[in-house]
Write a protein that holds these residues in place. Structure first.
Motif, PDB file in Angstrom:
ATOM      1  N   UNK A   6      11.612  46.001  51.067  1.00  8.35           N
ATOM      2  CA  UNK A   6      10.610  45.373  51.935  1.00  8.35           C
ATOM      3  C   UNK A   6      10.029  46.363  52.944  1.00  8.35           C
ATOM      4  N   UNK A   7       8.726  46.244  53.174  1.00  3.61           N
ATOM      5  CA  UNK A   7       7.991  47.129  54.075  1.00  3.61           C
ATOM      6  C   UNK A   7       7.581  46.337  55.318  1.00  3.61           C
ATOM      7  N   UNK A   8       7.812  46.892  56.511  1.00  2.00           N
ATOM      8  CA  UNK A   8       7.425  46.219  57.760  1.00  2.00           C
ATOM      9  C   UNK A   8       5.923  45.999  57.783  1.00  2.00           C
ATOM     10  N   UNK A  19       8.635  40.692  60.620  1.00  2.00           N
ATOM     11  CA  UNK A  19       8.163  40.461  59.257  1.00  2.00           C
ATOM     12  C   UNK A  19       8.096  41.723  58.398  1.00  2.00           C
ATOM     13  N   UNK A  20       8.526  41.558  57.158  1.00  2.00           N
ATOM     14  CA  UNK A  20       8.449  42.585  56.130  1.00  2.00           C
ATOM     15  C   UNK A  20       7.867  41.928  54.882  1.00  2.00           C
ATOM     16  N   UNK A  21       7.402  42.735  53.945  1.00  2.69           N
ATOM     17  CA  UNK A  21       6.865  42.200  52.697  1.00  2.69           C
ATOM     18  C   UNK A  21       7.421  43.021  51.541  1.00  2.69           C
ATOM     19  N   UNK A  22       7.870  42.339  50.507  1.00  2.00           N
ATOM     20  CA  UNK A  22       8.375  43.020  49.326  1.00  2.00           C
ATOM     21  C   UNK A  22       8.611  42.050  48.191  1.00  2.00           C
ATOM     22  N   UNK A  23       8.359  42.508  46.971  1.00  2.00           N
ATOM     23  CA  UNK A  23       8.544  41.686  45.769  1.00  2.00           C
ATOM     24  C   UNK A  23       7.808  40.353  45.856  1.00  2.00           C
ATOM     25  N   UNK A  24       6.660  40.341  46.522  1.00  3.60           N
ATOM     26  CA  UNK A  24       5.840  39.138  46.607  1.00  3.60           C
ATOM     27  C   UNK A  24       6.301  38.123  47.635  1.00  3.60           C
ATOM     28  N   UNK A  25       7.232  38.502  48.510  1.00  4.15           N
ATOM     29  CA  UNK A  25       7.764  37.575  49.500  1.00  4.15           C
ATOM     30  C   UNK A  25       7.683  38.165  50.897  1.00  4.15           C
TER      31      UNK A  25
END
Length: 86
Positions: A6-8, A19-25
């Protein structure tokens, strides 16, 4: 693989504090993950709390003035409060 970790994503916004985002979540490291969205006439949100293992998913038929996120957050916050009591 893109977004393997996940990327901030920057600023916080409900219900995300870090919040982070990774693998569509969306991911709150160590706390929860989930996603929300919708289209004409419907809305959806699904969140999973890591500590309790609880998952809240809301699918709603909505008008433009309504929001699925409000319903999901209400349930999620109730579960999070229960987690703190356990």
């Amino acid at each position: 693989a893109m977004y393997e970790q996940p990327v901030a994503v920057g600023d916080s916004f409900p219900p995300w504090q870090d919040p982070h985002y990774g693998r569509g979540l969306m991911v709150e490291p160590g706390r929860m993950y989930g996603h929300n969205g919708g289209g004409p006439g419907y809305s959806a949100a699904c969140f999973h709390l890591l500590n309790s293992g609880a998952t809240v998913c809301v699918l709603c038929r909505v008008t433009p003035a309504q929001t699925h996120l409000e319903v999901a957050l209400e349930k999620l916050l109730a579960l999070a409060a229960q987690e703190k009591l356990d």
